[in-house]
Design a protein around this motif. Structure first.
Motif, PDB file in Angstrom:
ATOM      1  N   VAL B  11       0.859  -1.165   0.000  1.00  0.00           N
ATOM      2  CA  VAL B  11       0.000   0.000   0.000  1.00  0.00           C
ATOM      3  C   VAL B  11       0.905   1.227   0.000  1.00  0.00           C
ATOM      4  O   VAL B  11       1.731   1.378   0.894  1.00  0.00           O
ATOM      5  N   THR B  12       0.750   2.060  -1.011  1.00  0.00           N
ATOM      6  CA  THR B  12       1.593   3.253  -1.142  1.00  0.00           C
ATOM      7  C   THR B  12       0.731   4.496  -0.991  1.00  0.00           C
ATOM      8  O   THR B  12      -0.263   4.649  -1.708  1.00  0.00           O
ATOM      9  N   LEU B  13       1.113   5.344  -0.042  1.00  0.00           N
ATOM     10  CA  LEU B  13       0.369   6.577   0.223  1.00  0.00           C
ATOM     11  C   LEU B  13       1.322   7.754   0.325  1.00  0.00           C
ATOM     12  O   LEU B  13       2.516   7.579   0.604  1.00  0.00           O
ATOM     13  N   SER B  14       0.775   8.916   0.148  1.00  0.00           N
ATOM     14  CA  SER B  14       1.547  10.136   0.372  1.00  0.00           C
ATOM     15  C   SER B  14       1.441  10.530   1.839  1.00  0.00           C
ATOM     16  O   SER B  14       0.470  10.192   2.531  1.00  0.00           O
ATOM     17  N   GLU B  15       2.454  11.232   2.301  1.00  0.00           N
ATOM     18  CA  GLU B  15       2.447  11.709   3.686  1.00  0.00           C
ATOM     19  C   GLU B  15       1.171  12.510   3.949  1.00  0.00           C
ATOM     20  O   GLU B  15       0.683  13.236   3.077  1.00  0.00           O
ATOM     21  N   GLU B  16       0.627  12.350   5.143  1.00  0.00           N
ATOM     22  CA  GLU B  16      -0.580  13.015   5.622  1.00  0.00           C
ATOM     23  C   GLU B  16      -1.869  12.411   5.060  1.00  0.00           C
ATOM     24  O   GLU B  16      -2.960  12.897   5.385  1.00  0.00           O
ATOM     25  N   ALA B  17      -1.774  11.388   4.265  1.00  0.00           N
ATOM     26  CA  ALA B  17      -2.985  10.719   3.764  1.00  0.00           C
ATOM     27  C   ALA B  17      -3.638   9.901   4.874  1.00  0.00           C
ATOM     28  O   ALA B  17      -3.017   9.607   5.898  1.00  0.00           O
ATOM     29  N   PHE B  18      -4.918   9.530   4.634  1.00  0.00           N
ATOM     30  CA  PHE B  18      -5.654   8.681   5.568  1.00  0.00           C
ATOM     31  C   PHE B  18      -5.370   7.217   5.219  1.00  0.00           C
ATOM     32  O   PHE B  18      -5.360   6.839   4.056  1.00  0.00           O
ATOM     33  N   LEU B  19      -5.177   6.418   6.267  1.00  0.00           N
ATOM     34  CA  LEU B  19      -4.827   5.014   6.078  1.00  0.00           C
ATOM     35  C   LEU B  19      -5.910   4.106   6.617  1.00  0.00           C
ATOM     36  O   LEU B  19      -6.418   4.310   7.727  1.00  0.00           O
ATOM     37  N   THR B  20      -6.260   3.083   5.822  1.00  0.00           N
ATOM     38  CA  THR B  20      -7.061   1.960   6.312  1.00  0.00           C
ATOM     39  C   THR B  20      -6.426   0.683   5.806  1.00  0.00           C
ATOM     40  O   THR B  20      -6.154   0.566   4.606  1.00  0.00           O
ATOM     41  N   ILE B  21      -6.178  -0.239   6.711  1.00  0.00           N
ATOM     42  CA  ILE B  21      -5.753  -1.593   6.339  1.00  0.00           C
ATOM     43  C   ILE B  21      -6.804  -2.547   6.890  1.00  0.00           C
ATOM     44  O   ILE B  21      -7.014  -2.627   8.097  1.00  0.00           O
ATOM     45  N   ASN B  22      -7.476  -3.250   5.985  1.00  0.00           N
ATOM     46  CA  ASN B  22      -8.571  -4.128   6.391  1.00  0.00           C
ATOM     47  C   ASN B  22      -8.067  -5.449   6.954  1.00  0.00           C
ATOM     48  O   ASN B  22      -7.061  -6.001   6.491  1.00  0.00           O
ATOM     49  N   CYS B  23      -8.792  -5.939   7.953  1.00  0.00           N
ATOM     50  CA  CYS B  23      -8.477  -7.222   8.559  1.00  0.00           C
ATOM     51  C   CYS B  23      -9.768  -7.893   8.992  1.00  0.00           C
ATOM     52  O   CYS B  23     -10.597  -7.272   9.670  1.00  0.00           O
ATOM     53  N   THR B  24      -9.948  -9.154   8.601  1.00  0.00           N
ATOM     54  CA  THR B  24     -11.059  -9.957   9.090  1.00  0.00           C
ATOM     55  C   THR B  24     -10.497 -11.274   9.608  1.00  0.00           C
ATOM     56  O   THR B  24      -9.414 -11.697   9.228  1.00  0.00           O
ATOM     57  N   TYR B  25     -11.270 -11.921  10.471  1.00  0.00           N
ATOM     58  CA  TYR B  25     -10.760 -13.136  11.087  1.00  0.00           C
ATOM     59  C   TYR B  25     -11.860 -14.183  11.192  1.00  0.00           C
ATOM     60  O   TYR B  25     -13.041 -13.859  11.156  1.00  0.00           O
ATOM     61  N   THR B  26     -11.457 -15.425  11.305  1.00  0.00           N
ATOM     62  CA  THR B  26     -12.362 -16.512  11.683  1.00  0.00           C
ATOM     63  C   THR B  26     -11.755 -17.188  12.901  1.00  0.00           C
ATOM     64  O   THR B  26     -10.550 -17.445  12.947  1.00  0.00           O
ATOM     65  N   ALA B  27     -12.586 -17.432  13.885  1.00  0.00           N
ATOM     66  CA  ALA B  27     -12.093 -18.039  15.119  1.00  0.00           C
ATOM     67  C   ALA B  27     -13.266 -18.566  15.930  1.00  0.00           C
ATOM     68  O   ALA B  27     -14.411 -18.158  15.728  1.00  0.00           O
ATOM     69  N   THR B  28     -12.946 -19.454  16.845  1.00  0.00           N
ATOM     70  CA  THR B  28     -13.942 -19.933  17.799  1.00  0.00           C
ATOM     71  C   THR B  28     -14.035 -18.930  18.939  1.00  0.00           C
ATOM     72  O   THR B  28     -13.011 -18.538  19.510  1.00  0.00           O
ATOM     73  N   GLY B  29     -15.212 -18.501  19.246  1.00  0.00           N
ATOM     74  CA  GLY B  29     -15.386 -17.560  20.335  1.00  0.00           C
ATOM     75  C   GLY B  29     -14.974 -16.157  19.952  1.00  0.00           C
ATOM     76  O   GLY B  29     -15.014 -15.771  18.780  1.00  0.00           O
ATOM     77  N   TYR B  30     -14.529 -15.412  20.941  1.00  0.00           N
ATOM     78  CA  TYR B  30     -14.176 -14.009  20.729  1.00  0.00           C
ATOM     79  C   TYR B  30     -12.770 -13.767  21.259  1.00  0.00           C
ATOM     80  O   TYR B  30     -12.576 -13.300  22.372  1.00  0.00           O
ATOM     81  N   PRO B  31     -11.790 -14.072  20.417  1.00  0.00           N
ATOM     82  CA  PRO B  31     -10.404 -13.937  20.866  1.00  0.00           C
ATOM     83  C   PRO B  31      -9.969 -12.484  20.907  1.00  0.00           C
ATOM     84  O   PRO B  31     -10.559 -11.614  20.252  1.00  0.00           O
ATOM     85  N   SER B  32      -8.932 -12.211  21.644  1.00  0.00           N
ATOM     86  CA  SER B  32      -8.302 -10.893  21.594  1.00  0.00           C
ATOM     87  C   SER B  32      -7.702 -10.680  20.207  1.00  0.00           C
ATOM     88  O   SER B  32      -7.232 -11.622  19.560  1.00  0.00           O
TER      89      SER B  32
END
Lengths: 116, 111
Positions: B11-32
């Motif tokens: 992911v390439t951005l210019s300084e002062e830009a807004f950043l989002t990095i998406n993350c999803t997970y699969t797991a049993t229960g509700y892990p940290s």
């Protein structure tokens, strides 16, 4: 030292050679983990120690991989008869707590193994 | 089985830009849930964490909110700096198996 120390930082081995990678965890840390990180990938779990007891070794890829922590402090990961697919960075991490859902692991800088 | 999926980089951005990095997970229960960062030439280090649903972890201007409904933990920063250039790993706690990591997202910030 203040952090997790791993040695050697870089290791080049010929296929078929045995290698040993050392991890010095933070003093007093009970839990110790080994991970394998292939190029461009996230770390993959290998094995887990609580003090000197190896509680989980389900991530070790084959019986050529062996880990020990005989006195509950320093740990050694040994790979016998290395293969090219063993080339990776091997990460060691330690944690003060055990059996708790903290996830706050302290990582060493890793040992980069290249098998020719 | 348990897994973590994060957006691929670089992911390439210019300084002062807004950043989002998406993350999803699969797991049993509700892990940290965690974001770890690896700066060039350094070891992985914890950036932030959240231990239960709706918790927001924050550190160094980065934030991520634990969304149980969407099983997500997206990383955001309002104004990135060149010094934020690094590889970012989303992870969840698998108990005795330790952390389960995503593949990592290489972030490059250009001045």
């Amino acid at each position: 030292g203040a952090g997790v120390s791993q040695s050697p930082r870089y290791k080049v081995a010929k296929r078929g050679q045995d290698v040993a990678l050392r991890c010095d965890p933070i003093s007093g840390h009970v839990s110790l983990f080994w991970y394998q990180q292939a190029l461009g990938q996230g770390p993959e779990f290998l094995t887990y120690f609580q003090n000197e007891a190896q509680l989980d070794k389900s991530g070790l890829p084959s019986d050529r991989f062996f880990a020990e922590r005989p006195e509950g402090s320093v740990s050694t990961l040994k790979i016998q008869r290395t293969q090219q697919e063993d080339s990776a960075v091997y990460l060691c991490a330690s944690s003060l707590k055990t059996g708790t859902n903290t996830g706050e692991l302290f990582f060493g800088e890793g040992s980069r193994l290249t098998v020719l | 089985g348990d897994s973590v999926t994060q957006m691929e980089g670089p992911v390439t951005l210019s300084e002062e830009a807004f950043l989002t990095i998406n993350c999803t997970y699969t797991a049993t229960g509700y892990p940290s849930l965690f974001w770890y960062v690896q700066y060039p030439g350094e070891g992985l280090q914890l950036l932030l964490k959240a231990t239960k649903a709706d918790d927001k972890g924050s550190n160094k201007g980065f934030e991520a909110t634990y969304r149980k409904e969407t099983t997500s933990f997206h990383l955001e920063k309002g104004s990135v700096q060149v010094s934020d250039s690094a590889v970012y790993f989303c992870a969840h706690w698998g108990g005795a198996d330790g952390l389960t990591f995503g593949k990592g997202t290489h972030l490059i910030i250009q001045p």
